[in-house]
Every structure is written in C-alpha cells, then in structure tokens.
Design an enzyme around this catalytic site. Structure first.
Site, PDB file in Angstrom:
ATOM      1  N   ASP A   1      51.677  16.871  44.725  1.00  0.00           N
ATOM      2  CA  ASP A   1      53.002  16.885  44.104  1.00  0.00           C
ATOM      3  C   ASP A   1      53.266  15.621  43.289  1.00  0.00           C
ATOM      4  O   ASP A   1      53.013  14.507  43.761  1.00  0.00           O
ATOM      5  CB  ASP A   1      54.039  16.991  45.235  1.00  0.00           C
ATOM      6  CG  ASP A   1      55.446  17.039  44.724  1.00  0.00           C
ATOM      7  OD1 ASP A   1      55.776  18.036  44.075  1.00  0.00           O
ATOM      8  OD2 ASP A   1      56.213  16.086  44.969  1.00  0.00           O
TER       9      ASP A   1
ATOM     10  N   GLU B   1      49.689  18.224  40.139  1.00  0.00           N
ATOM     11  CA  GLU B   1      50.858  18.552  39.318  1.00  0.00           C
ATOM     12  C   GLU B   1      50.950  17.479  38.246  1.00  0.00           C
ATOM     13  O   GLU B   1      51.552  16.424  38.467  1.00  0.00           O
ATOM     14  CB  GLU B   1      52.147  18.579  40.153  1.00  0.00           C
ATOM     15  CG  GLU B   1      53.310  19.093  39.328  1.00  0.00           C
ATOM     16  CD  GLU B   1      54.684  18.725  39.859  1.00  0.00           C
ATOM     17  OE1 GLU B   1      55.654  19.377  39.480  1.00  0.00           O
ATOM     18  OE2 GLU B   1      54.798  17.751  40.641  1.00  0.00           O
TER      19      GLU B   1
END
Ligand code: GLC
Length: 609
Positions: free
Chosen positions: A258, A320
């Site tokens: 993330d 990401e």
C-alpha cells in the site's frame, strides 16, 4: 482526492500457420524491441507473469454471517465463481484488526485477523481452499503507517524516551513567532508551536498532529489516525519484515504494498512548492517532492525482495505505485537489476488524466503508454489495472453515456490482450457502476465527509457485490448492509449475466479462457500497428513457433472506422484473419486484413492466417 478511476473459445487454439510466423530481427541502436520481449515469457512460466489478479474489498464481496459486512468465509464460499471466471490470485484489501477509520488501511495488528472478517482459522481455510481452486492469496500490506491505536504508536506517543520513541516521524515544530512561516502553518498552532513545514495530508488538513504528552508533532501522510512509521529506523523495517514473514509462513502468495512510494520524507523537512489553487479539501495544492517517491525507498524494497525470495513458490511483490512516468516506474522493478518489485502497478495506462473537456478514451494515449511499458522497463513484466477501491469505476470514467457495454468490453480487451499481467476489481466483470451517495449523511468514507460536496469519497466504488437479482443482491441476508445495495443490481448481477451470451461477464470469461489457451496471447510478444490512427488502437501478438499471431483492434470512436492492418514491418506474412472474438457480430468470421470495418467502440481479436 480521487487517486487518481458461448464459448467458441475451445476452438480458438489455433493450429500452426507457418506462413504467419514472426521473424526476429537484429535491432538497430541497441533499443529493446517488442520482438525481443517475445522471447522472454516463453522461457519463463512464473505464474504471476500470466496471472489475472482480482482485487477483493472484503467488506463488500460476500457476507457469510448475516451482519451486513463481507467476510473471509464469504470469499471462501465464492472460490468456485472466481475459479470459473479465470482468477489466478486474489488481492484482499486489509483484513487485519483495525479501528476501520480508513476501512482497514489503519492497521492495529499486522499478525491477526479483524474479528468482523473472521478468525485466523478462517484465513487458513481460505488459503487452503484457494489452493484447491488454483486461486492464490495476496495480502495488502500497509507499510507507510499504522493505526494510531497500534501498540507501537501508543508506546511511541507516550513519551520522548520510550523504546519506540523513534518509530514514528516526530518533530518539535517551530515557535509561532518564527519568521517566514506560511499562513497554512500558522493555522495549526498548539501551545505556541506550529508544524515544521507546509506539508498537507492527502486526506485533508496539515500532515502534522500535535501530541501534548510529547509536546511534539507527528507526521501523517493520510488521516491523523494513520501516523507514518519512521523507515529510517532499522527496527521498523525489521518489525515489518517479521510481520510479512508470519504470513509467508502461512502460505500467502505475496503482498500488494500500500502507498509504498510514500515511506520516506525529506530529512530537512523542506516546504513543498505550492502549485497554486486549493484542492477539494480546501488545502493548497503542493508538488509533493519531499514526501513522495524519495530515492531511499528503493533500498528497503531491495532488501524486502531478497527477504521474500527466500521463500519457495514464486512469492510476488506488487506495488501501489502512482508515478509520474514510465522511467520512474522502471526504477520500482530495479531497472536492469530486476531486484525490486516483480509487479509495480502501471497507473498511466488505466488512469489517464485527459485535458478538461476531452475523453479519456484516446487511442493515441493508450498506444503511447502501452508501448512505453512494453519497451522501457528492461524486459520486466508490465502490470495493467483499470479499477480499484480508490477510484471511480472504469465503466463510468470511460463511457460516452451511450455505448457503456461496448466500451467496457473494449477496456477488458486491452486489459487481457497485451503482454501484461492483468489486475481487476470485484464487480468490474459485470459492469457494476459507481454508486456515489446522494446525501452527505449517508457517506461512510471520511474524505467524503470532510470534502463534501467537491469530494464525495470512495463509497461509490465500494458497494456490495451484485450476485443475484434477489434480496440484497445475494450479498447478505441482512437488509441493513454496510453500504446500500445499488439499484442497478436487478439487471447487473452475476446470475443474470451468466445466462446472457452477450453480457460483459461472458466477455470477460471468454477473454480469460482465450488468453490461457491461445499461444500468442499467452506468451507472444507485442508490436503496435497503425501508429498514426487517432481512433483505433491495434497491435499484433506475435506467436511462438508453430502458432498463429493474433491481431487486436479496438475502435475508440463513435464512428465506424475502416482499417488496414499493415503487418509488413513485423515479419508476419498472413493476409487474412479469422475472428476469435468480437463485440460486434458483423465482424464474423474471416476478414481480409486490408479492409477491416470496425463499428463504433468495437473490439476485435483475430488470428492471422
Ligand atoms: C492506499 C489505499 C487507500 C488508502 C491509502 C492509505 O492508497 O489504496 O485506500 O486510503 O493508501 O492507506
């Protein structure tokens, strides 16, 4: 902020067409050519290079216990569906214990399961049953920050001298009397002190939060309940790597990392340049050069890759990675060293930012970015993605308002027919629309509450999966679901679309089956065709010896377009093509390559004869 938003298939295994094979040519000036890339995948059967990775937002996929919130057992119940669709791996958005301020992206324990999603035993069952279905499990790891309720932060925030005092990014701030402070800094005064600089939280307000117990500010890139970890402290790296090891031991196939470009901040804490104007949250627009994509992060990623590589079974690291260009993306693979992430996401292809008033469905833009990611990443494996839990769904971003289904098929065609690993998001395969709350009081995502009405938050792309036309769309037995079931479920659902041959769901299934069975689509190279055509994106997937190349053409305009597919520069000699899949029946069954008439927004896939 929006983060930026009838199986003829079995017959498609094309027979050898010797006249239609590609000749590999010597390259001028040492450039990496798509022809050359063709050789790489055919010798490497690493699973993730051919995978379809499917993102599941666990709150919204399937509720198994009737509390109105999706859970792990719900995912396990749907493994048959996922396998039939052609999914190789699921990425599950965070299911760790969390106060759920950012719906799981505020983790309070990295080595446990949030009780509202199930138990550790449920996770074990999902991993084991997933294996039986050939569906691997990829976990979402939030490295940049923890919840403010994580034990690490509670300890760190208690004093300046505790053992974890340096685990987060703490700073004294500046006396409010300091000269040269920005007006923005002055707005955040506490006990005579203001934040050390003008940094802004992505989710609104200053990125610095005052803690009276320490008489210091801590930095948070996202919500104030998500304090940033101090990645300059080796103890933080060790704790996080140990947590990842815990899950690798349990058999997960890898991680989606993330917000990974945000791990480091400038040590001098310099002000970020203002770009002018205010964002949806009313904060100054900044050029985030001191808080995003700092070079130090690559050292961590190289060590992480080395750590993960010690585990057997081709575990994968997915990033990401919202980045400004392909050159930056290549660094996340480790460039020519190939020693960082196997699959940083390419966000340039799937999330184009068109000029105001222009359509994002632009053949030239797709051609440019697909070509770049095919040729400018040192032969690494591209990862394309058009949908996720942070952005308006692609079906709404790309539609012209009239040809929604055809355009959704076109996007899926691009996703599954280049050489890239494909990533999608639950519901995209049935064309679930974004259903944004109409009233502020219904919003669940905090950025929609603080940003209303300019920013309505991300609830719209997180509504429950639409399985059936029955009660609660088959998502839950509870009529009070955590987000309401969108009205579209009556028509747009798995059950109804399974029975409709022309549905988007059947298009996905056929594409995925073709991608597996057709040698050119599975492991061939890619060469762009008709590079000057403004409306039609076309390319050929070159074939390994003994197989036929495949041409793909998608008409991105509202007008019919006639194209001639000139294969002369590719070494392919075939003149006609046999349709494998098309979203318009007029293109059946065999066409001369010199006169292909593509109706508006049509997708066409054909094998060269
Ligand atoms: C990532 C997630 C997003 C989350 C943010 C903070 O961008 O995709 O949902 O809010 O990180 O963790």
């Amino acid at each position: 902020m929006r983060f930026l938003s009838s199986l003829a298939v079995a017959a498609c295994l094309v027979s050898a067409s010797l006249g239609a094979q590609i000749a590999h040519k010597a390259l001028p000036n040492g450039a990496v050519s798509p022809d050359k890339l063709a050789a790489t995948p055919s010798h490497d059967e690493t699973w993730w290079k051919h995978a379809f990775v499917y993102e599941i937002y666990p709150r919204s996929f399937q509720d198994s216990n009737g509390d109105g919130i999706g859970d792990l057992n719900g995912i396990t119940q749907r493994l048959d569906y996922l396998q039939k669709l052609g999914v190789d791996a699921i990425w599950i958005a965070p299911m760790f214990p969390s106060p759920q301020v950012d719906f799981g992206y505020d983790v309070s324990d990295y080595v446990a399961v949030d009780p509202q999603y199930g138990t550790m035993a449920d996770m074990g069952k999902l991993i084991a049953q997933g294996k039986a279905h050939n569906v691997r499990i990829v976990l979402d790891f939030v490295l940049n920050h923890t919840s403010d309720k994580h034990q690490w932060f509670l300890e760190s925030a208690a004093s300046r001298t505790n053992p974890k005092a340096d685990w987060y990014v703490w700073n004294d701030g500046l006396p409010v009397s300091t000269s040269g402070l920005t007006d923005y800094q002055k707005k955040y005064e506490h006990e005579g002190m203001v934040p050390p600089n003008n940094w802004v939280s992505v989710f609104g307000g200053s990125a610095w939060e005052w803690v009276p117990a320490r008489k210091q500010f801590y930095y948070h890139k996202f919500y104030k309940q998500q304090p940033d970890l101090n990645w300059r402290n080796p103890a933080v790296e060790k704790a996080m790597f140990d947590s990842m090891g815990f899950w690798l031991d349990k058999g997960v196939a890898g991680f989606r990392l993330d917000a990974v470009p945000t791990l480091f901040e400038d040590t001098k804490l310099r002000n970020e340049p203002e770009k002018g104007g205010l964002n949806a949250q009313g904060d100054p627009n900044l050029n985030t050069i001191y808080t995003d994509n700092l070079p130090e992060v690559h050292g961590v990623i190289r060590r992480m890759r080395a750590m993960v590589s010690k585990y057997p079974g081709d575990r994968v690291l997915i990033g990401e990675t919202y980045l400004p260009n392909t050159v930056e993306l290549d660094k996340w693979y480790g460039g020519a060293q190939h020693n960082e992430l196997q699959l940083p996401m390419d966000m340039l292809v799937g999330f184009p930012r068109p000029k105001k008033g222009t359509s994002p469905l632009n053949a030239a833009v797709f051609r440019q970015y697909i070509s770049e990611v095919e040729t400018q990443i040192h032969g690494s494996q591209p990862l394309l993605v058009f949908d996720n839990h942070d952005n308006v769904r692609s079906i709404d971003r790309f539609t012209d308002g009239k040809h929604t289904n055809q355009i959704a098929k076109l996007i899926a065609t691009m996703l599954f027919t280049t050489r890239a690993t494909a990533m999608s998001y639950y519901g995209a395969e049935i064309g679930m629309p974004t259903t944004t709350p109409a009233r502020k009081e219904d919003v669940k995502d905090p950025i929609g509450i603080t940003g209303w009405p300019k920013e309505k938050g991300r609830d719209g792309e997180r509504t429950p999966m639409q399985w059936t036309p029955g009660p609660q769309a088959g998502f839950s037995t509870n009529s009070n679901t955590w987000l309401p079931i969108p009205k579209s479920y009556k028509k747009i659902n798995v059950q109804t679309e399974t029975g409709a041959p022309d549905s988007l769901l059947n298009w996905y299934m056929q594409l995925l089956a073709l991608r597996r069975s057709n040698a050119a689509l599975h492991e061939g190279g890619i060469v762009m065709l008709n590079k000057d055509n403004a409306d039609v994106l076309s390319y050929v997937r070159t074939a390994p010896a003994g197989s036929a190349p495949v041409v793909i053409a998608v008409n991105m305009s509202a007008q019919p377009r006639t194209i001639t597919l000139d294969l002369s520069g590719t070494g392919i000699t075939g003149q006609t093509a046999k349709t494998l899949m098309t979203s318009d029946p007029s293109l059946q069954p065999v066409t001369s390559l010199t006169n292909v008439v593509l109706p508006p927004y049509t997708s066409w896939i054909a094998s060269v004869q």
